[in-house]
Design a protein around this motif. Sequence first.
Motif, PDB file in Angstrom:
ATOM      1  N   CYS A  72      23.682  48.984  70.228  1.00  0.00           N
ATOM      2  CA  CYS A  72      23.568  48.989  71.231  1.00  0.00           C
ATOM      3  C   CYS A  72      22.195  47.857  71.773  1.00  0.00           C
ATOM      4  N   CYS A 105      24.494  52.333  74.441  1.00  0.00           N
ATOM      5  CA  CYS A 105      25.203  53.634  74.096  1.00  0.00           C
ATOM      6  C   CYS A 105      24.918  54.562  76.004  1.00  0.00           C
ATOM      7  N   ARG A 106      24.693  55.588  75.376  1.00  0.00           N
ATOM      8  CA  ARG A 106      24.800  56.827  76.999  1.00  0.00           C
ATOM      9  C   ARG A 106      24.111  56.711  76.961  1.00  0.00           C
ATOM     10  N   LEU A 158      32.371  51.178  67.426  1.00  0.00           N
ATOM     11  CA  LEU A 158      30.888  51.728  67.171  1.00  0.00           C
ATOM     12  C   LEU A 158      30.085  50.386  67.077  1.00  0.00           C
ATOM     13  N   THR A 160      25.303  62.565  71.443  1.00  0.00           N
ATOM     14  CA  THR A 160      24.332  62.155  72.104  1.00  0.00           C
ATOM     15  C   THR A 160      23.156  61.269  71.124  1.00  0.00           C
ATOM     16  N   GLU A 161      22.652  60.483  71.854  1.00  0.00           N
ATOM     17  CA  GLU A 161      21.508  60.111  70.453  1.00  0.00           C
ATOM     18  C   GLU A 161      20.505  60.192  71.216  1.00  0.00           C
ATOM     19  N   ALA A 221      20.950  52.542  68.753  1.00  0.00           N
ATOM     20  CA  ALA A 221      21.626  53.620  68.473  1.00  0.00           C
ATOM     21  C   ALA A 221      23.362  52.972  68.966  1.00  0.00           C
ATOM     22  N   MET A 222      24.500  53.577  67.937  1.00  0.00           N
ATOM     23  CA  MET A 222      25.275  53.394  67.519  1.00  0.00           C
ATOM     24  C   MET A 222      26.494  53.549  69.490  1.00  0.00           C
ATOM     25  N   ALA A 223      27.087  52.635  69.537  1.00  0.00           N
ATOM     26  CA  ALA A 223      27.470  53.123  70.796  1.00  0.00           C
ATOM     27  C   ALA A 223      28.475  52.367  71.458  1.00  0.00           C
ATOM     28  N   CYS A 262      21.158  55.255  77.078  1.00  0.00           N
ATOM     29  CA  CYS A 262      20.571  53.598  77.970  1.00  0.00           C
ATOM     30  C   CYS A 262      21.387  53.568  78.915  1.00  0.00           C
ATOM     31  N   ASP A 271      30.502  58.832  74.622  1.00  0.00           N
ATOM     32  CA  ASP A 271      31.800  57.912  73.618  1.00  0.00           C
ATOM     33  C   ASP A 271      32.425  58.308  73.353  1.00  0.00           C
TER      34      ASP A 271
END
Length: 489
Positions: free
Chosen positions: A119, A157-158, A116, A13-14, A124-126, A160, A110
């Motif tokens: 975001c 992303c989670r 991926l 998680t970012e 960030a990768m989502a 956001c 995710d």
Amino acid sequence: MTAPPDAGEQLRTEVLALTRHPIQRCGAWAVTILAGRDHPDDVTVGDLDDVAARIVRDVVRAATAGKDDAAYDWWKVLYALFPNAKPTHASRPRDAAALTAEVDRFFAVDRARDVLRPCVFCGAMAGVLWAKSMLPMFDTTKFRNTLPPGAAGWPVCRACRIAVWAMPYGAAVTAGSATVLTCDGDVVERNFAARNCERAARIQQVGFSSLPSHASPEAVTLWGLRNYAARSGTNQRPVATTLWMFKNDNQEPWLRVTATRLAVVGFLRALPTQPTAARGWRRLESAMTRRAADGTVIRGGRDAIARTLFEPLNDHRDRLLVELFNRRDAVEKTSASTLRDWRALSALYLREMCGMDTGGLKPVTTLLVDWITAEKNPRGRFNEYRQVAGRTFALQRLLMEASARLLLDGRRPSDITGVTETLLASTPPGWRLRGQLFFEVVAELAARGAAIGTRAESDEDDADDTDGPHVGFDPEADDDDVDNDGGYA
């Protein structure tokens, strides 16, 4: 595109980002406050889990509440922002357990097997794609689909995703719209979101109708800026704020953007140090209050005067000066002390907000007052001046006539050549000075004892003469200004 990790591995998680997008930014501050942290950088993965769980509980409780329940008012807020989401749709499940499972999936971590993408908010990768039903203000009724062909939504992303649905907590919400704040100063943004988080909790508990009176977003923002100005000292950089008011229902979404100038911090810092101008602010606040026939406040002066410092982007209207100048038609009913206070307020605004020195108006003031008081009854000539006070060419002609009349009467008129070029210009500096000139003239007339008004000094409200420390900025001050849906007026 980044290749997905091995099967069975979950994505990390970012860290919660604080982006420049107004909705995500407000939501990030709301997550921070709900998690009990000082800054979004301090939010942990565990905090995201806890905040997501709270959002799920609040959403489900609101979506399953009866229309007579206080919690149903929070559903109205969610409906105005996410009208097509599962919990706000007319066909939503009324079973709390089933709806909880649905809403839980909004904020799930995710999966490793997801494709991926960056975001749309923070980069960030989502692995989750969200579309209009989950994101306010992304589509209008004029477009069926603004996504690229074959795309199912925007990658979010989670962190956001949680921030977007936390946004209503940190926004100034009504049953139909929301207002979010962006500012160059983090402390102002945090204060705005913190006050709204408290209010959101009350809405969920007691509904809109039972809420105490509350200040408008502009008044709350001004309070935050005033505190920033008071704490920061003269060496702190100025900051500007922007309010984004929007509605995202199924009819036609709209967005209105207003902002303060950078110079507003200097104005708010200087105002409490100038007793006459500060009293002028309070008296204008009182004058802008509107009451119904039964005495009920229908527009609070605190909120109305706060709005004068907010302007549409790239459109400097100087609404405070306009409000003051528009009161020239009621000058006979206004006491001399109030007019002096408004002159000081206008002069302070011009100095701090516009960088203008009004000292050069003295020769023009003297010329006009000499001409007005040359008559036994000065009201006639004063009314002539009042009618042209804001008009460039008409004022120029009046100044010429006044100079000629004084000269013919054997008096020496003041030399006004040094200020007329700016005063009579059609540009903003010109009408700003013409507005200030009006208050200089009426103040000088009062000083000379010219009878142009009927309001006695004793008619002033004694409370206006007390120099309170908040200078009318405190959003917790008593105010009956609450609209029918319990929202901001």
